[in-house]
Every structure is written in structure tokens, then in C-alpha cells.
Design a protein around this motif. Structure first.
Motif, PDB file in Angstrom:
ATOM      1  N   GLU A  40      23.605 -63.432   9.602  1.00 62.08           N
ATOM      2  CA  GLU A  40      24.160 -62.118   9.961  1.00 62.08           C
ATOM      3  C   GLU A  40      25.565 -61.967   9.366  1.00 62.08           C
ATOM      4  OE1 GLU A  40      22.583 -59.804  12.079  1.00 62.08           O
ATOM      5  OE2 GLU A  40      24.258 -58.486  12.545  1.00 62.08           O
ATOM      6  N   ASP A  46      21.066 -59.211   3.134  1.00 58.22           N
ATOM      7  CA  ASP A  46      20.883 -57.791   3.471  1.00 58.22           C
ATOM      8  C   ASP A  46      19.990 -57.614   4.695  1.00 58.22           C
ATOM      9  OD1 ASP A  46      22.249 -56.605   1.099  1.00 58.22           O
ATOM     10  OD2 ASP A  46      20.748 -57.826   0.073  1.00 58.22           O
ATOM     11  N   GLU A  47      18.920 -58.386   4.750  1.00 60.99           N
ATOM     12  CA  GLU A  47      17.978 -58.238   5.857  1.00 60.99           C
ATOM     13  C   GLU A  47      17.497 -59.602   6.338  1.00 60.99           C
ATOM     14  OE1 GLU A  47      15.794 -53.968   5.061  1.00 60.99           O
ATOM     15  OE2 GLU A  47      14.558 -55.708   5.477  1.00 60.99           O
ATOM     16  N   LYS A  72      21.132 -57.190  11.332  1.00 57.89           N
ATOM     17  CA  LYS A  72      20.328 -57.414  10.108  1.00 57.89           C
ATOM     18  C   LYS A  72      18.886 -57.815  10.399  1.00 57.89           C
ATOM     19  CE  LYS A  72      24.252 -58.686   7.198  1.00 57.89           C
ATOM     20  NZ  LYS A  72      24.888 -59.788   6.447  1.00 57.89           N
TER      21      LYS A  72
END
Ligand code: CTP
Ligand code: MG
Length: 230
Positions: A40, A46-47, A72
Motif C-alpha cells: 500500500e 498501483d493495485e 489499493k
């Protein structure tokens, strides 16, 4: 775009605890929450896709997701019977904009953002990368009869850890080949090796242990206490 798949769908049987080891508390926080926090907080991620047991969605919600509100974590998917099956379920859930996939054991809460960066950089350059550390002791390769067959040169022997990171094309193909040829690997780099691909080894930290047995919790507590003082 870089997507992290965090695996937490195992049974934790070697921990012999009442609860799946990922939800045990380490320094006031569940192990899995420590692990997710590192991704995080990494600007390179990003994810996050979280892979958990199909029977532990409520547990995960109550112990982790409601409390820590990670921004995230975009998808939560149920894992499979073996680790490799859980990874594939994560891969099938990645966003179509993903270029690099990182695969990490939820039970390794002590990784650092610096190691994530080194791993992503190597995956971008070489297509496949694994974090690991040089072995400290001498390894013996044994025969079935428990006599020593040979001793590999220590400088060539490393212990593998996670994260392992791959370009999305490489890791998808490696899992396809594994299904076609019925290969079950204990890590994802093995599947890339099996199809003849090169995996770059990235030097990580000895502290990035996998919490597997009760004594690992004691070690992890000690490492965290030490980190607090530096
Ligand atoms: N894992 C998973 N799905 C599986 C098996 C393992 O997502 N079917 C995950 C575990 O949750 C863990 C990581 O893969 O974070 C590494 O596996 P391991 O340390 O072996 O965990 P467990 O399989 O849970 O433990 P054990 O082998 O002692 O049962
Ligand atoms: Mg296991």
C-alpha cells in the motif's frame, strides 16, 4: 501499471494455531495487515489483489479490511487447493492495464519497499525476477538412501523468497504451460524456468522470512522490535 497479488489462501497447518497464520497478531497487527501495508505504501504499486480462502471472507473483512481500509486492495478472490492454483486465480483477476505482476506470500510481512523496487526494476528489464538471498550454510544434495551425493558450490546457492515479479505475458504463458504439462511448482519462477525462460535473481534481505512455524513468530517479533530502534 504494476499489480501485486498477495497470497493468503493457505491453511497454515505447520503453524498449528486455532486461526490461519495470516490473521495472527504480530506487534498489535495481523500478519497479513503488515504485509499489505508495505505494498500500500510503495509508490510503485498501483493495485493489490488479495487471494484468500473461500471460507475466510468474513474473517478477512472483520480482522483486516474494515479496520485498515487499504485503498489499493481492488479485488478479493478465493484461492485454490495449492499455492499455484491460488496464484492463477489472482492472475486471472488482474486489470487489463497491468504490465508487471508481483506475486508475494501474505505470510512474509517483513519485506521492504526497497526490495519491491529492486524486484519491479528487474522484471521490467528481464521479464522475470525473484527476490532471494545467498545461502549462509553449506548445502548437501542427498540420494534417496540418505547418503550425500554431492555438495554444490556455496556461491551458486541462494534461498528464494518473494516477491517474484513478471511481465504479464511471461507469467500468463508460464501458467498455461504448467497446466498443459501438469507441472506443479512451489514458486512461480519455477514455472518460467520450466518453459526455458530466464529469471533474474535480485538480492533481498535475510529478514524477509516466511512465517511458517511458531518459532518464526518469535523471530519476526524480534526483527520488528530491532527495526523500531534503528
Ligand atoms: N497459499 C495460498 N494458497 C494455497 C497455499 C498457500 O494462497 N493453496 C499461500 C499461503 O497463504 C502463504 C503462501 O502461499 O501466504 C506461502 O505458503 P505457506 O507458507 O506454505 O503457507 P500455508 O500453505 O498456509 O502453510 P502450510 O504449508 O504450513 O499449511
Ligand atoms: Mg503450504
Amino acid at each position: 501499471m504494476n499489480t501485486a497479488i498477495i497470497l493468503a489462501a493457505g491453511k497454515g497447518s505447520r503453524m498449528k494455531a486455532q486461526l490461519n497464520k495470516q490473521y495472527l497478531i504480530l506487534k498489535e497487527k495481523p500478519i497479513l495487515a503488515h504485509t499489505i501495508s508495505v505494498f500500500e505504501e510503495s509508490p510503485l504499486i498501483d493495485e493489490i489483489i488479495l487471494v484468500i480462502s473461500e471460507f475466510e471472507h468474513d474473517l478477512c473483512k472483520n480482522k483486516i479490511l474494515d479496520k485498515y481500509k487499504f485503498k489499493k486492495v481492488k479485488k478479493i478472490v478465493s484461492g485454490g487447493k495449492e499455492r499455484q492454483h491460488s496464484v492463477l486465480k489472482g492472475i486471472n483477476a488482474v486489470n487489463e492495464k497491468t504490465d508487471i505482476v508481483l506475486i508475494h506470500d501474505g505470510a512474509r510481512p517483513l519485506l521492504t519497499k526497497n526490495v519491491i523496487k529492486k524486484c519491479v526494476d528487474s522484471a521490467k528489464e528481464y521479464g522475470a525476477a525473484s527476490v532471494g538471498v545467498p545461502i549462509k550454510e553449506t548445502i548437501k544434495i542427498m540420494g534417496k538412501d540418505k547418503f550425500v551425493k554431492y555438495t554444490p558450490k556455496r556461491e551458486n546457492v541462494w534461498v528464494t523468497q518473494t516477491p517474484q515479479a513478471f511481465s504479464i505475458e511471461v507469467i500468463k504463458r508460464a501458467h498455461e504451460v504448467a497446466i498443459e504439462q501438469e507441472i506443479l511448482g512451489t514458486d512461480d519462477a519455477m514455472l518460467v524456468e520450466h518453459m526455458g525462460g530466464d529469471v533474474k535473481m535480485v538480492e533481498g534481505d535475510y529478514e524477509n522470512i516466511k512465517i511458517t512455524t511458531p518459532d518464526d513468530l518469535i523471530t519476526a517479533e524480534a526483527i520488528l522490535a530491532h527495526k523500531k530502534h534503528i
